[in-house]
Design a protein around this motif. Structure first.
Motif, short mmCIF file in Angstrom:
data_model
loop_
_atom_site.label_atom_id
_atom_site.label_comp_id
_atom_site.label_asym_id
_atom_site.label_seq_id
_atom_site.Cartn_x
_atom_site.Cartn_y
_atom_site.Cartn_z
N LEU A 74 0.82 -1.12 0.06
CA LEU A 74 -0.09 0.06 -0.16
C LEU A 74 0.92 1.40 0.11
N GLU A 75 0.41 2.15 -0.65
CA GLU A 75 1.04 3.50 -0.78
C GLU A 75 0.19 4.63 -0.03
N TYR A 76 0.61 5.01 0.99
CA TYR A 76 -0.05 5.79 1.67
C TYR A 76 0.20 7.23 1.42
N VAL A 77 -0.74 8.28 1.64
CA VAL A 77 -0.54 9.83 1.15
C VAL A 77 0.57 10.26 2.23
N ARG A 78 1.56 10.84 1.76
CA ARG A 78 2.59 11.51 2.33
C ARG A 78 2.41 12.98 2.48
N VAL A 79 2.76 13.48 3.59
CA VAL A 79 2.88 14.94 3.78
C VAL A 79 3.87 15.77 3.18
N CYS A 80 3.61 16.65 2.58
CA CYS A 80 4.53 17.61 1.80
C CYS A 80 4.89 18.79 2.48
N PHE B 57 0.13 17.87 0.31
CA PHE B 57 0.39 16.34 0.57
C PHE B 57 0.89 15.69 -1.10
N TYR B 58 1.65 14.81 -1.08
CA TYR B 58 2.07 14.31 -2.30
C TYR B 58 0.81 13.63 -2.95
N ILE B 59 0.61 13.83 -4.18
CA ILE B 59 -0.45 12.98 -5.03
C ILE B 59 0.10 11.53 -4.95
N PRO B 60 -0.60 10.54 -4.79
CA PRO B 60 0.21 9.35 -4.77
C PRO B 60 0.77 8.81 -5.87
N GLY B 61 1.96 8.17 -6.28
CA GLY B 61 2.50 7.97 -7.23
C GLY B 61 3.27 8.88 -8.10
#
Length: 370
Positions: A34-40, A48-52
């Motif tokens: 799973l790729e969780y939403v990361r704070v930017c 936040f980073y758009i996933p991928g």
């Protein structure tokens, strides 16, 4: 004995086979990672980073409910003067605004973009429109955005709903539309420490279609620029603009400083003639002082004066006006603000045959930001 050994061996073989088949039946596939939403945090809070991707996204906006009210102008008509208007009363408006901001790093600097959607539903009508929307790369910005006359001082007592120098009282002076603050434009901004400067080209009303005036010209273009600086609790800027269609210009300046328990703001404008940047008056000056009464409550009294308020085709002629009032802000809870303003307006346009007049106006507002 031989028979006994044979039966034991056969049973052991069957048990081993059963265990093997049972184990095969319950083996599950490996779960997908799973790729969780990361704070930017590279561009400030809320991103936040758009996933991928390596693009940072921020979503925000507000919901605003507002009640406006005003009286008629009280004008002595015994000498033949006429009323300025007869539209006293109240109006209500509910507004929703949604803003998307995306940013990423490139070899040319930060690549940013903004999309702002705004909808209003008021006493008279409703609308849905694209508000400030643009692309930025490095110091360049291109798109649909506000010019100087909708940025600056924060108060709304002597100024308009959306900006500091738009003159919310100036719709009283006749049948002209006022400055054009939101246009398709190109801007380059230079920043170095406390110093900021920008140059900008504005294409007035260019979103409406092919731009050719009734006289065959196509010069609904303006050039503007600003220089400014911030020094601890003190800031100042100087703005200038020229509009080619009307062949006139305007200069403006704002100064703000932390003084005592609050912040003082002073501004002035001079216009050589009506333009799409400014056509409220030949000149105006105003001031406001915002101070915190408590942690949640702020008061901002202000005053503004306009001179030569009646525009002609290329100049101003006669009349003056002034406005004084106070705005109160109360932070109900984080992201929920209540605001109220009450103002007195006085206008003197004897030279136009309208006489002197005064009126009161104000509004109540509740706004939830997110």
């Amino acid at each position: 004995m031989k028979l006994t050994r044979f039966l034991i061996a056969s049973a052991a073989s069957l048990v081993a086979s059963s265990v093997s088949h049972a184990a095969d039946a319950i083996v599950a596939a490996e779960p997908e990672p799973l790729e969780y939403v990361r704070v930017c945090d590279a561009f400030g809070t809320g991103y936040f980073y758009i996933p991928g991707t390596e693009t940072c996204l921020k979503i925000g906006g507000y919901i605003r409910l507002q009640l406006d009210g005003r009286s008629n102008y009280d004008i002595d008509t015994s000498a033949g003067a006429v009323e300025l208007d007869d539209d006293a009363g109240y109006r209500t408006n509910t507004r929703a605004q949604l803003r998307f901001e995306a940013k990423s790093d490139t070899e040319f600097g930060a690549l940013g973009s903004r999309v702002t959607l705004r909808a209003n539903n008021n006493s008279d009508s409703s609308d849905f429109a694209l508000n400030e929307t643009y692309i930025e790369l490095g110091g360049f910005r291109i798109g649909y955005f506000y010019n100087y006359f909708d940025t600056g001082l924060p108060g709304e007592t002597v100024l308009s709903d959306e900006g500091p120098l738009s003159g919310s009282a100036t719709d009283i002076f006749g049948d002209y539309i006022g400055g054009d603050t939101l246009n398709n434009s190109i801007r380059y901004t230079f920043e170095s420490g406390a110093f900021t400067a920008y140059g900008q080209a504005d294409f007035f009303n260019s979103q409406a279609g092919w731009k050719t005036d009734a006289d065959g010209s196509a010069d609904e273009i303006g050039l503007s620029g600003l220089v400014g600086g911030k020094f601890d609790a003190f800031s100042i800027d100087l703005f200038g603009a020229y509009e080619f269609d009307h062949e006139d210009g305007v200069v403006a300046s704002t100064l703000s400083a932390e003084i005592g328990p609050g912040k003082l703001g002073v501004f002035g404008v001079y216009s050589s003639g009506p333009t799409r940047y400014w056509d409220y008056s030949e000149w105006t000056i105003g001031a406001e002082y915002a101070f915190a009464v408590s942690e949640k409550f702020k008061l901002t009294p202000g005053v503004q004066y306009w001179d030569n308020i009646i525009p002609t085709s290329n100049d101003y002629t006669g009349g003056s006006a002034w406005r004084v009032g106070v705005t109160a802000d109360y932070q109900v809870t984080p992201n929920l603000l209540a605001k109220a303003t009450f103002n007195y307006n006085n206008v003197d346009i004897d030279t136009a045959g309208y006489g002197d007049g005064d009126r009161f106006d104000g509004f109540l507002r509740l706004q939830r930001d997110f």
